[in-house]
Design an enzyme around this catalytic site. Sequence first.
Site, PDB file in Angstrom:
ATOM      1  N   CYS A  64       5.922  -0.115   7.797  1.00 48.76           N
ATOM      2  CA  CYS A  64       5.523   0.974   6.905  1.00 48.76           C
ATOM      3  C   CYS A  64       6.697   1.371   6.034  1.00 48.76           C
ATOM      4  O   CYS A  64       7.830   1.440   6.507  1.00 48.76           O
ATOM      5  CB  CYS A  64       5.065   2.165   7.746  1.00 48.76           C
ATOM      6  N   LEU A  65       6.422   1.658   4.763  1.00 49.13           N
ATOM      7  CA  LEU A  65       7.490   2.068   3.848  1.00 49.13           C
ATOM      8  C   LEU A  65       8.139   3.379   4.303  1.00 49.13           C
ATOM      9  O   LEU A  65       9.253   3.679   3.909  1.00 49.13           O
ATOM     10  CB  LEU A  65       6.937   2.238   2.430  1.00 49.13           C
TER      11      LEU A  65
ATOM     12  N   GLN B 100       3.107  10.006   1.183  1.00 49.82           N
ATOM     13  CA  GLN B 100       4.395   9.316   1.336  1.00 49.82           C
ATOM     14  C   GLN B 100       5.357   9.657   0.202  1.00 49.82           C
ATOM     15  O   GLN B 100       6.559   9.437   0.328  1.00 49.82           O
ATOM     16  CB  GLN B 100       4.184   7.791   1.388  1.00 49.82           C
TER      17      GLN B 100
ATOM     18  N   HIS C 222      -4.477   1.882   7.671  1.00 48.29           N
ATOM     19  CA  HIS C 222      -3.100   2.389   7.722  1.00 48.29           C
ATOM     20  C   HIS C 222      -2.895   3.486   6.663  1.00 48.29           C
ATOM     21  O   HIS C 222      -2.336   4.542   6.950  1.00 48.29           O
ATOM     22  CB  HIS C 222      -2.145   1.209   7.507  1.00 48.29           C
ATOM     23  N   GLU C 223      -3.385   3.221   5.437  1.00 48.52           N
ATOM     24  CA  GLU C 223      -3.190   4.201   4.363  1.00 48.52           C
ATOM     25  C   GLU C 223      -4.004   5.468   4.598  1.00 48.52           C
ATOM     26  O   GLU C 223      -3.537   6.570   4.342  1.00 48.52           O
ATOM     27  CB  GLU C 223      -3.555   3.611   2.999  1.00 48.52           C
TER      28      GLU C 223
ATOM     29  N   GLY D 259       0.839  -1.189   0.000  1.00 51.87           N
ATOM     30  CA  GLY D 259       0.000   0.000   0.000  1.00 51.87           C
ATOM     31  C   GLY D 259       0.872   1.236   0.000  1.00 51.87           C
ATOM     32  O   GLY D 259       2.021   1.196   0.448  1.00 51.87           O
TER      33      GLY D 259
ATOM     34  N   HIS E 109      -2.356   7.773   6.842  1.00 54.43           N
ATOM     35  CA  HIS E 109      -1.328   8.607   6.198  1.00 54.43           C
ATOM     36  C   HIS E 109      -1.941   9.909   5.672  1.00 54.43           C
ATOM     37  O   HIS E 109      -1.312  10.969   5.724  1.00 54.43           O
ATOM     38  CB  HIS E 109      -0.687   7.870   5.014  1.00 54.43           C
TER      39      HIS E 109
HETATM   40 ZN   LIG Z   1       2.669   3.346   5.835  1.00 51.96          ZN
END
Ligand SMILES: [Zn+2]
Length: 181
Positions: A93-94, A51, A135-136, A46, A139
Amino acid sequence: MSLRKILKFPDPTLLNVSGPVQNIDGGIDALVQDMVETMYAAPGIGLAAPQVGEGQRIIVLDIDGENPGKRLLKLINPVIAEREGKIVWEEGCLSVYDFNAEVTRAKRVLVKAWTPDQKEIEVEGEDLLAVALQHEIDHLDGKLFIDRISRLKRDLYRRRIKRHLREGGSLEEEKSDRPHI
Ligand SMILES: [Zn+2]
């Protein structure tokens, strides 16, 4: 299409609340395609527009690692309309280098959103899909999963990252066998 740089904590840009996409027209197609490409390349399941430094309410998700693209979701202005139950999931998380932690979220959610081709859709998710959607969408509100763990754990992580950066460490290379969201 091009790969975008993924911002990492403690980049303050990640804390901004993203604004809704006002016109769903071709103007966002390039960004959405870049996000999809960047997510797969990371690799991640995701990715949210903030991000990659874009303050717009857009997320992409694909939790099906076996058949990439088959269940790819591109959601514009997503809103959680229903939440049900509780689940504890170990998240990564990225945008959060070298850290996983258990987070409690709703086990099932119903999300209303728009697609890039201007269709209103509803996505129902359970377990990992529910976790990834929440989660997304976090963000988009400037929240990271580390904002949902204890202050003690968050402070320890923050200190570890600051030390790592002070010692000249990079946030780029990371090996993880857990899917990042
Ligand atoms: Zn994330």
